[in-house]
Design a protein around this motif. Structure first.
Motif, short mmCIF file in Angstrom:
data_model
loop_
_atom_site.label_atom_id
_atom_site.label_comp_id
_atom_site.label_asym_id
_atom_site.label_seq_id
_atom_site.Cartn_x
_atom_site.Cartn_y
_atom_site.Cartn_z
N SER A 9 -2.33 3.11 3.02
CA SER A 9 -3.02 4.15 1.80
C SER A 9 -3.23 5.32 2.63
O SER A 9 -3.00 5.64 3.90
CB SER A 9 -4.16 3.50 1.73
OG SER A 9 -5.14 3.45 2.95
N GLU A 10 -3.68 6.34 2.03
CA GLU A 10 -3.80 7.70 2.43
C GLU A 10 -5.10 7.65 3.66
O GLU A 10 -4.89 8.27 4.70
CB GLU A 10 -4.41 8.71 1.45
CG GLU A 10 -4.45 10.09 1.87
CD GLU A 10 -4.85 11.05 0.92
OE1 GLU A 10 -4.05 11.33 -0.11
OE2 GLU A 10 -5.81 11.92 1.09
N GLY A 60 0.20 5.79 -0.15
CA GLY A 60 -0.67 6.86 -0.52
C GLY A 60 -0.35 7.74 -1.61
O GLY A 60 -1.31 8.59 -1.97
N HIS A 86 0.91 -1.39 -0.04
CA HIS A 86 -0.18 -0.02 -0.06
C HIS A 86 0.78 1.21 0.08
O HIS A 86 1.93 1.24 0.67
CB HIS A 86 -0.92 -0.04 1.14
CG HIS A 86 -2.18 -0.74 1.12
ND1 HIS A 86 -1.99 -2.22 1.74
CD2 HIS A 86 -3.12 -0.62 0.44
CE1 HIS A 86 -3.09 -2.58 1.46
NE2 HIS A 86 -3.99 -1.69 0.79
#
Ligand code: PLP
Length: 516
Positions: free
Chosen positions: A74-75, A46, A44
């Motif tokens: 992630s973000e 972002g 992952h």
């Protein structure tokens, strides 16, 4: 994706590891937050980076070969993680913060707004002086206010905290004594002093000689007089002192110190109780640091960036640290070197001129309050502490009878024979939704509880706080000891092993072994 709870995703075998009585380990909407490294979801990211175009590496083989080791997130995971962390923070913006000696002041939003003006926020310390006349004018104006409020002719603005200001002041005193050809070796420090006072004097090479207090919680003047001698460099006295009391013999103290040829250093951390009411110079003080985060509402730095300017009498002004702001013929100038008027300066204590952001905030606070407003701030601080004292002194045990200044000190006599300690009492306060007061400081009273209600707390807020304190004191005496020993029960973490944490600190995160 392991973005949710440590209990569910990282340690499913230990649902009650944190003491929480829930399946998930979360408590209500308080999420049992895993460390960001424990939330690693490899792959992952972002950000989508474009593939690098081919390039010729010129690092000659020293470039990193492996991955950097950052967790894959992630973000949304990152946003949740840091939002949750921010929500775990207790602050004066969340509720009352009665931490005695620390003066947790409201930070007005006006200060923040002004500190973010691009002309101040973006100024770079390496810009040529000719391009920052506004910043210099602001520093000059702040110094003018501080000189006016203290009655002192010089202000050193660069120190980055109260303790740093102490260092600045004691170095100036040492330099002044050396210039007189005197090698004095002892510094007198009252027993109730903040730990930074003796630490500072020791760091400057002095022997610390403690001065006991009298039964009224002030310095014992007779003992002080006996201790003064030709080898004493300075007295470091806090006023109002750490028992929350004004040193009412301060003029005699100053006279005795000066008669011995020593300097009178005042720890001005508690200036918020007297600002606008009395000028330290009129009390005979030679040198005093000011904590901008206490008296002038700049945010507590959490270790920095803070600001602890030092006010200096004429006898110490020549030794102020560099740089100096000087009024040149046409404009403000910076004296950066030990030459000219700054020949005797003690040198630099800090890079550049100090914390510009704090200067802007402090000046905004002063100008928005005005002289009368600052005086009222001090009066309200004293009023709030005394209102609270009057509300609770029948249930708790006041360390020294009578009115106090901006903070009020209790001892643990009201808990005698209950099996409840000062620490238990403070932890129980957390369950009631209050940040505890300062405990076990000052050391001169047994089981100290030092309460400083910020001057911006309303009467309603103080009444609620007083009601909780009184109810807890009654409860402690009613014999419900278990409730106190178990406190705090409602926090994400229960009581920590503070001794273990101090003796065996875990300072580095390491991944758990794969098979655990
Ligand atoms: C009486 C007193 N002196 C000195 C200090 C040190 O100030 P700082 O934390 O800014 O270094 C404090 C801080 O709490 C204090 O209360």
């Amino acid at each position: 994706m392991s973005d949710w709870s440590r209990a569910v995703s990282a340690r499913p075998a230990e649902p009650l590891a944190s003491g929480a009585e829930t399946l998930s380990g979360n408590r209500g909407l308080q999420i049992e937050e895993a460390l960001i490294f424990e939330q690693d979801s490899p792959g992952h990211c972002g950000v989508d980076f474009a593939d690098l175009p081919p390039f010729a590496c010129r690092l000659g083989g020293i470039e990193r070969q492996g991955a950097i080791g950052l967790p894959g997130l992630s973000e949304p995971q990152v946003v949740r993680h840091f939002t949750r962390l921010s929500q775990k923070n207790y602050a004066i913006d969340t509720g009352p913060y009665p931490l005695g000696s620390c003066t947790m002041k409201h930070n007005p939003r006006l200060n923040e707004k002004l500190a973010r003006l691009p002309g101040f926020a973006d100024v770079h310390p390496l810009q040529p002086v000719s391009t920052v006349p506004g910043a210099l004018a602001l520093i000059d104006m702040l110094a003018h206010w501080l000189k006016t409020l203290t009655g002192m002719p010089a202000i050193a603005l660069s120190p980055g905290a109260g303790a740093h200001g102490e260092l600045c002041g004691m170095m100036a005193i040492r330099a002044a004594l050396e210039a007189r050809g005197e090698q004095r070796s002892r510094v007198l420090v009252p027993e109730a002093a903040h730990g930074t006072n003796p630490a500072t004097a020791a760091a400057c090479g002095y022997t610390i000689d403690p001065v006991p207090g009298n039964p009224q919680g002030r310095v014992d003047l007779d003992v002080l007089r006996r201790k003064l001698g030709a080898d004493v460099a300075a007295l470091m006295l806090t006023n109002p002192n750490t028992c929350g009391l004004f040193e009412n013999e301060i003029l005699d103290i100053a006279a005795a110190v000066h008669a011995a040829g020593a300097f009178f250093y005042c720890d001005g951390a508690n200036f918020n109780a007297i600002v606008g009411r009395v000028r330290p110079a009129d009390l005979g003080i030679d040198c005093m640091h000011l904590n901008l985060h206490k008296t002038f509402s700049t945010p507590h730095g959490g270790g920095g960036p803070g600001s602890g300017p030092v006010a200096l009498a004429a006898s110490l002004a020549p030794y102020a640290p560099l740089p100096w702001l000087v009024h040149g013929r046409d404009a403000l100038e910076l004296a950066e070197h030990k030459s000219g008027p700054a020949q005797q300066a003690i040198g630099r204590l800090k890079g550049f001129h100090g914390q510009m952001g704090m200067f802007v905030r402090a000046l905004a606070y002063m100008m928005s309050h005005g002289a009368d407003g600052l005086r009222q701030v001090a009066e309200d601080a004293v009023l709030n502490a005394n209102y609270l004292r009057a509300q609770i002194e029948d249930e708790l045990s006041l360390a020294f009878p009578g009115p106090c200044m901006h903070e009020v000190l209790f001892d643990d006599r009201f808990l005698k024979d209950t099996g409840v300690t000062t620490l238990d009492f403070a932890k129980a306060l957390i369950d009631e939704g209050y940040h505890p007061m300062t405990i076990y400081f000052p050391l001169v009273v047994h089981g100290a509880l030092l309460i400083e209600p910020t001057e911006t707390e309303s009467k309603a807020s103080l009444d609620q706080f007083a009601a909780v304190l009184k109810a807890l004191a009654v409860e402690a005496r009613s014999g419900d000891v278990a409730r106190f020993h178990a406190a705090p029960r409602l926090t994400p973490r229960r009581r920590l092993d503070e001794t273990g944490a101090a003796r065996r600190p875990v300072l580095r995160w390491r991944p758990e072994p794969a098979n655990s």
